[in-house]
Design an enzyme around this catalytic site. Structure first.
Site, PDB file in Angstrom:
ATOM      1  N   ARG A   1      10.253  85.931 104.476  1.00 50.21           N
ATOM      2  CA  ARG A   1       9.742  87.289 104.250  1.00 50.21           C
ATOM      3  C   ARG A   1       9.682  88.064 105.571  1.00 50.21           C
ATOM      4  O   ARG A   1       9.979  89.258 105.611  1.00 50.21           O
ATOM      5  CB  ARG A   1       8.357  87.233 103.598  1.00 50.21           C
TER       6      ARG A   1
ATOM      7  N   ARG B   1      -0.943  82.786  96.561  1.00 45.61           N
ATOM      8  CA  ARG B   1       0.312  83.325  96.028  1.00 45.61           C
ATOM      9  C   ARG B   1       1.467  82.352  96.254  1.00 45.61           C
ATOM     10  O   ARG B   1       1.558  81.712  97.296  1.00 45.61           O
ATOM     11  CB  ARG B   1       0.630  84.665  96.721  1.00 45.61           C
TER      12      ARG B   1
ATOM     13  N   ARG C   1      10.752  99.894 101.035  1.00 47.84           N
ATOM     14  CA  ARG C   1      10.979  98.894 102.079  1.00 47.84           C
ATOM     15  C   ARG C   1      12.453  98.670 102.362  1.00 47.84           C
ATOM     16  O   ARG C   1      12.809  97.660 102.987  1.00 47.84           O
ATOM     17  CB  ARG C   1      10.223  97.594 101.807  1.00 47.84           C
TER      18      ARG C   1
ATOM     19  N   LYS D   1      -1.538  95.813 104.533  1.00 45.65           N
ATOM     20  CA  LYS D   1      -1.192  97.020 103.748  1.00 45.65           C
ATOM     21  C   LYS D   1      -2.039  97.099 102.474  1.00 45.65           C
ATOM     22  O   LYS D   1      -2.617  98.132 102.161  1.00 45.65           O
ATOM     23  CB  LYS D   1       0.298  97.010 103.361  1.00 45.65           C
TER      24      LYS D   1
ATOM     25  N   ARG E   1      -4.878  83.562 102.842  1.00 44.60           N
ATOM     26  CA  ARG E   1      -5.159  84.581 101.819  1.00 44.60           C
ATOM     27  C   ARG E   1      -5.404  83.941 100.455  1.00 44.60           C
ATOM     28  O   ARG E   1      -4.715  83.021 100.049  1.00 44.60           O
ATOM     29  CB  ARG E   1      -3.982  85.551 101.711  1.00 44.60           C
TER      30      ARG E   1
HETATM   31  P1  AP5 Z   1      -2.960  91.923 102.861  1.00 41.49           P
HETATM   32  O1  AP5 Z   1      -3.767  93.187 102.833  1.00 41.49           O
HETATM   33  O2  AP5 Z   1      -2.761  91.176 101.595  1.00 41.49           O
HETATM   34  O3  AP5 Z   1      -1.568  92.178 103.584  1.00 41.49           O
HETATM   35  P2  AP5 Z   1      -0.243  92.892 103.054  1.00 41.49           P
HETATM   36  O4  AP5 Z   1       0.342  93.624 104.208  1.00 41.49           O
HETATM   37  O5  AP5 Z   1      -0.530  93.677 101.813  1.00 41.49           O
HETATM   38  O6  AP5 Z   1       0.617  91.618 102.745  1.00 41.49           O
HETATM   39  P3  AP5 Z   1       1.568  91.249 101.531  1.00 41.49           P
HETATM   40  O7  AP5 Z   1       1.892  89.790 101.722  1.00 41.49           O
HETATM   41  O8  AP5 Z   1       0.964  91.623 100.204  1.00 41.49           O
HETATM   42  O9  AP5 Z   1       2.777  92.103 101.823  1.00 41.49           O
HETATM   43  P4  AP5 Z   1       4.178  91.856 101.348  1.00 41.49           P
HETATM   44  O10 AP5 Z   1       4.799  93.121 101.774  1.00 41.49           O
HETATM   45  O11 AP5 Z   1       4.845  90.642 101.819  1.00 41.49           O
HETATM   46  O12 AP5 Z   1       3.961  91.577  99.772  1.00 41.49           O
HETATM   47  P5  AP5 Z   1       4.260  92.447  98.492  1.00 41.49           P
HETATM   48  O13 AP5 Z   1       3.291  92.068  97.464  1.00 41.49           O
HETATM   49  O14 AP5 Z   1       4.434  93.884  98.823  1.00 41.49           O
HETATM   50  O15 AP5 Z   1      -3.659  90.968 103.944  1.00 41.49           O
HETATM   51  C1  AP5 Z   1      -3.212  89.625 104.144  1.00 41.49           C
HETATM   52  C2  AP5 Z   1      -4.403  88.698 104.385  1.00 41.49           C
HETATM   53  O16 AP5 Z   1      -5.026  89.036 105.632  1.00 41.49           O
HETATM   54  C3  AP5 Z   1      -5.520  88.799 103.336  1.00 41.49           C
HETATM   55  O17 AP5 Z   1      -6.072  87.519 103.131  1.00 41.49           O
HETATM   56  C4  AP5 Z   1      -6.568  89.730 103.972  1.00 41.49           C
HETATM   57  O18 AP5 Z   1      -7.881  89.425 103.497  1.00 41.49           O
HETATM   58  C5  AP5 Z   1      -6.393  89.429 105.442  1.00 41.49           C
HETATM   59  N1  AP5 Z   1      -6.617  90.599 106.285  1.00 41.49           N
HETATM   60  C6  AP5 Z   1      -6.213  91.874 106.031  1.00 41.49           C
HETATM   61  N2  AP5 Z   1      -6.581  92.691 107.047  1.00 41.49           N
HETATM   62  C7  AP5 Z   1      -7.194  91.895 107.982  1.00 41.49           C
HETATM   63  C8  AP5 Z   1      -7.793  92.149 109.267  1.00 41.49           C
HETATM   64  N3  AP5 Z   1      -7.817  93.395 109.802  1.00 41.49           N
HETATM   65  N4  AP5 Z   1      -8.317  91.099 109.932  1.00 41.49           N
HETATM   66  C9  AP5 Z   1      -8.293  89.847 109.397  1.00 41.49           C
HETATM   67  N5  AP5 Z   1      -7.763  89.549 108.185  1.00 41.49           N
HETATM   68  C10 AP5 Z   1      -7.208  90.572 107.485  1.00 41.49           C
HETATM   69  O19 AP5 Z   1       5.715  91.908  98.074  1.00 41.49           O
HETATM   70  C11 AP5 Z   1       5.918  90.603  97.589  1.00 41.49           C
HETATM   71  C12 AP5 Z   1       7.370  90.452  97.146  1.00 41.49           C
HETATM   72  O20 AP5 Z   1       7.647  91.373  96.069  1.00 41.49           O
HETATM   73  C13 AP5 Z   1       8.427  90.758  98.208  1.00 41.49           C
HETATM   74  O21 AP5 Z   1       8.700  89.639  99.014  1.00 41.49           O
HETATM   75  C14 AP5 Z   1       9.627  91.159  97.308  1.00 41.49           C
HETATM   76  O22 AP5 Z   1      10.249  90.014  96.763  1.00 41.49           O
HETATM   77  C15 AP5 Z   1       8.959  91.909  96.169  1.00 41.49           C
HETATM   78  N6  AP5 Z   1       8.852  93.353  96.466  1.00 41.49           N
HETATM   79  C16 AP5 Z   1       7.699  94.074  96.584  1.00 41.49           C
HETATM   80  N7  AP5 Z   1       7.973  95.357  96.843  1.00 41.49           N
HETATM   81  C17 AP5 Z   1       9.320  95.471  96.918  1.00 41.49           C
HETATM   82  C18 AP5 Z   1      10.206  96.547  97.187  1.00 41.49           C
HETATM   83  N8  AP5 Z   1       9.744  97.783  97.461  1.00 41.49           N
HETATM   84  N9  AP5 Z   1      11.540  96.300  97.179  1.00 41.49           N
HETATM   85  C19 AP5 Z   1      12.032  95.087  96.886  1.00 41.49           C
HETATM   86  N10 AP5 Z   1      11.243  94.004  96.643  1.00 41.49           N
HETATM   87  C20 AP5 Z   1       9.896  94.201  96.658  1.00 41.49           C
END
Ligand code: AP5
Ligand code: ZN
Length: 221
Positions: free
Chosen positions: A178, A167, A95, A20, A134
């Site tokens: 997660r 992270r 989410r 994402k 990552r």
């Molecule tokens: P990446 O692009 O980082 O993936 P992502 O889907 O963004 O993963 P996240 O871990 O950031 O999502 P998340 O939803 O768990 O975290 P968030 O920060 O929102 O890609 C991942 C890796 O793969 C990278 O190394 C990349 O280079 C590689 N990659 C990407 N595409 C690829 C491809 N096509 N091929 C190969 N490799 C690839 O949330 C973190 C925490 O914050 C949550 O757990 C929660 O506690 C809190 N939080 C955030 N938002 C909310 C909300 N709305 N409500 C409540 N709590 C929230």
């Protein structure tokens, strides 16, 4: 996008590690729209040791979701800023169904609506591998992967020379939780947005550039 066209509201949907953030950042650069990532805002607050950041940390460290009221207020405040007037790429929000409902109501009140919701589909095994490999830049948040997108110099950001880090919530136990939380609390949004006629699926298990090309084509169709 001109000032008179309908604002584009894109919600990136997918499991942790589905890409994402990677796709949202590329889309944001191509379309000239801001990327609004709830996770990045929480991490920025934590870096600055704000009360919001310290509160969020208690949930993020376990892979749990930050409570809806806190998250909704934070994102709504961000969306009310002038740089979001032409549209926005939402990454990590909404989410829960409560968050989706709050966003719909706020948009409706302004005569707006979600434009498209791309769902990035990636197998669980690939997700775990992506999160373990990552690395993120401490300074500019650029994203790398040790295997799929390594930096030119180990441990250093190609763009700004900043330090790359793993992270805190990317350890295997937290990742498992997660994923569990995603299937329980976020996956219901797939049906929600399908019913609203805005959902489309993408094979996220392809090279990043290919995913981006398909994403752009679908959004601009
Ligand atoms: P990446 O692009 O980082 O993936 P992502 O889907 O963004 O993963 P996240 O871990 O950031 O999502 P998340 O939803 O768990 O975290 P968030 O920060 O929102 O890609 C991942 C890796 O793969 C990278 O190394 C990349 O280079 C590689 N990659 C990407 N595409 C690829 C491809 N096509 N091929 C190969 N490799 C690839 O949330 C973190 C925490 O914050 C949550 O757990 C929660 O506690 C809190 N939080 C955030 N938002 C909310 C909300 N709305 N409500 C409540 N709590 C929230
Ligand atoms: Zn950097």
């Amino acid at each position: 996008m001109t000032a008179t066209s309908t604002p584009l509201y894109v919600v990136m949907l997918g499991a942790p590690g589905a890409g994402k953030g990677t796709q949202a950042r590329m889309l944001s650069e191509t379309l000239g729209l801001p990327q609004v990532s709830s996770g990045d805002i929480f991490r920025e607050n934590l870096k600055n040791q704000t009360p919001l950041g310290l509160l969020a940390k208690q949930y993020m460290d376990n892979g749990a979701l930050v409570p809806d009221d806190v998250t909704i207020n934070m994102v709504m405040e961000r969306l009310s800023r002038s740089d979001c007037a032409a549209g926005v790429i939402l990454d990590g929000f909404p989410r829960t169904l409560a968050q989706a409902d709050a966003l719909d109501k706020a948009l409706k009140a302004a005569n707006l609506a979600i434009s498209r919701v791309p769902l990035l589909e990636v197998s669980d095994d690939a997700l775990i591998n992506r999160l373990a490999g990552r690395r993120v830049c401490r300074d500019c948040q650029a994203m790398y992967h040790l295997e799929f997108n390594p930096p030119a110099v180990e441990g250093k950001c190609d763009k700004c020379g900043g330090e790359l880090y793993l992270r805190a919530d990317d350890n295997p136990d937290t990742v498992r939780n997660r994923l569990f939380v995603y299937y329980k609390q976020t996956a219901p949004l797939i049906g929600y947005y399908y019913a609203h006629g805005v959902l489309f699926s993408l094979n996220g298990d392809q090279p990043m550039e290919q995913v981006q090309a398909e994403l752009l084509a679908a959004i601009q169709a």
